[in-house]
Design a protein around this motif. Structure first.
Motif, PDB file in Angstrom:
ATOM      1  N   ALA A  83       0.557 -12.626   4.263  1.00  0.00           N
ATOM      2  CA  ALA A  83       1.042 -13.395   3.121  1.00  0.00           C
ATOM      3  C   ALA A  83       1.691 -12.428   2.135  1.00  0.00           C
ATOM      4  O   ALA A  83       1.548 -11.210   2.250  1.00  0.00           O
ATOM      5  N   LEU A  84       2.380 -12.979   1.168  1.00  0.00           N
ATOM      6  CA  LEU A  84       3.106 -12.171   0.188  1.00  0.00           C
ATOM      7  C   LEU A  84       2.136 -11.356  -0.669  1.00  0.00           C
ATOM      8  O   LEU A  84       1.304 -11.923  -1.385  1.00  0.00           O
ATOM      9  N   PRO A  85       2.238 -10.024  -0.609  1.00  0.00           N
ATOM     10  CA  PRO A  85       1.380  -9.199  -1.458  1.00  0.00           C
ATOM     11  C   PRO A  85       1.800  -9.331  -2.923  1.00  0.00           C
ATOM     12  O   PRO A  85       2.976  -9.485  -3.242  1.00  0.00           O
ATOM     13  N   ALA A  86       0.826  -9.250  -3.803  1.00  0.00           N
ATOM     14  CA  ALA A  86       1.118  -9.212  -5.236  1.00  0.00           C
ATOM     15  C   ALA A  86       1.646  -7.827  -5.568  1.00  0.00           C
ATOM     16  O   ALA A  86       1.462  -6.884  -4.801  1.00  0.00           O
ATOM     17  N   GLY A  87       2.278  -7.705  -6.704  1.00  0.00           N
ATOM     18  CA  GLY A  87       2.702  -6.382  -7.126  1.00  0.00           C
ATOM     19  C   GLY A  87       3.916  -6.401  -8.013  1.00  0.00           C
ATOM     20  O   GLY A  87       4.460  -7.459  -8.337  1.00  0.00           O
ATOM     21  N   GLU A  88       4.336  -5.205  -8.406  1.00  0.00           N
ATOM     22  CA  GLU A  88       5.454  -5.051  -9.324  1.00  0.00           C
ATOM     23  C   GLU A  88       6.799  -4.941  -8.625  1.00  0.00           C
ATOM     24  O   GLU A  88       7.831  -5.015  -9.277  1.00  0.00           O
ATOM     25  N   ALA A  89       6.807  -4.740  -7.321  1.00  0.00           N
ATOM     26  CA  ALA A  89       8.074  -4.668  -6.584  1.00  0.00           C
ATOM     27  C   ALA A  89       8.720  -6.050  -6.567  1.00  0.00           C
ATOM     28  O   ALA A  89       8.027  -7.075  -6.637  1.00  0.00           O
ATOM     29  N   PRO A  90      10.045  -6.111  -6.454  1.00  0.00           N
ATOM     30  CA  PRO A  90      10.713  -7.409  -6.349  1.00  0.00           C
ATOM     31  C   PRO A  90      10.181  -8.209  -5.161  1.00  0.00           C
ATOM     32  O   PRO A  90       9.712  -7.637  -4.160  1.00  0.00           O
TER      33      PRO A  90
END
Length: 126
Positions: free
Chosen positions: A7-14
Motif C-alpha cells: 500500500a502507499l507508504p506515508a511520508g514527505e516524498a511526493p
C-alpha cells in the motif's frame, strides 16, 4: 526475511515517488531482527532541517514522539531495487535525501503497508 510494500507508504516524498515502492520486495535490516520494530519516525526531508530537528526535540521533551511499528529496510539496498523498477523515483531520492545513502541508514515502512515475505529454504534432492 523480506517485506513486500502493498500500500502507499506515508511520508514527505511526493505521492508518485511513494507509489513507486508499491509491489517491491525489500530486505529487512539484519540488526533489527525478523519483524517490525517500534521506531520513532522522522520525515526524510525535514529530518535534516533546523525546523525538523527542533520538532523532534520538542516531541521528545513533551513525551510525544511519533513512534510506530515499522519494518527497517537498508536505504542503499532499497534504492538499488527501486532503481531497477522506477529509475526516476530513485533519482528523486538521490537528489532530495542524499544523506541517507552510503552511510548505513534505513527507511522505515509502517507495518500497515507491508506484507511479510518468507522464502522456503531450498532443499536439495539426492
Amino acid at each position: 526475511m523480506r517485506v513486500k510494500i502493498v500500500a502507499l507508504p506515508a511520508g514527505e516524498a511526493p505521492e508518485d515517488i511513494r507509489k513507486a515502492w508499491i509491489g517491491l520486495v525489500l530486505p529487512l535490516a539484519p540488526e533489527d531482527g525478523n519483524g517490525p520494530i517500534k521506531e520513532i519516525g522522522y520525515g526524510v526531508l525535514s529530518r535534516k532541517s533546523a525546523l525538523g530537528i527542533l520538532g523532534r526535540l520538542w516531541r521528545r521533551i513533551t513525551g510525544r514522539p511519533n513512534s510506530s511499528r515499522q519494518y527497517a529496510v537498508p536505504a542503499d539496498e532499497a534504492l538499488a531495487i527501486l532503481t531497477q523498477t522506477a529509475p526516476d523515483a530513485a533519482s528523486w531520492w538521490r537528489m532530495n535525501a542524499p544523506y541517507l545513502f552510503g552511510v548505513g541508514d534505513r527507511f522505515g515502512f509502517a507495518s500497515e503497508v507491508c506484507e511479510e515475505v518468507t522464502y522456503p529454504e531450498l532443499v536439495s534432492c539426492l
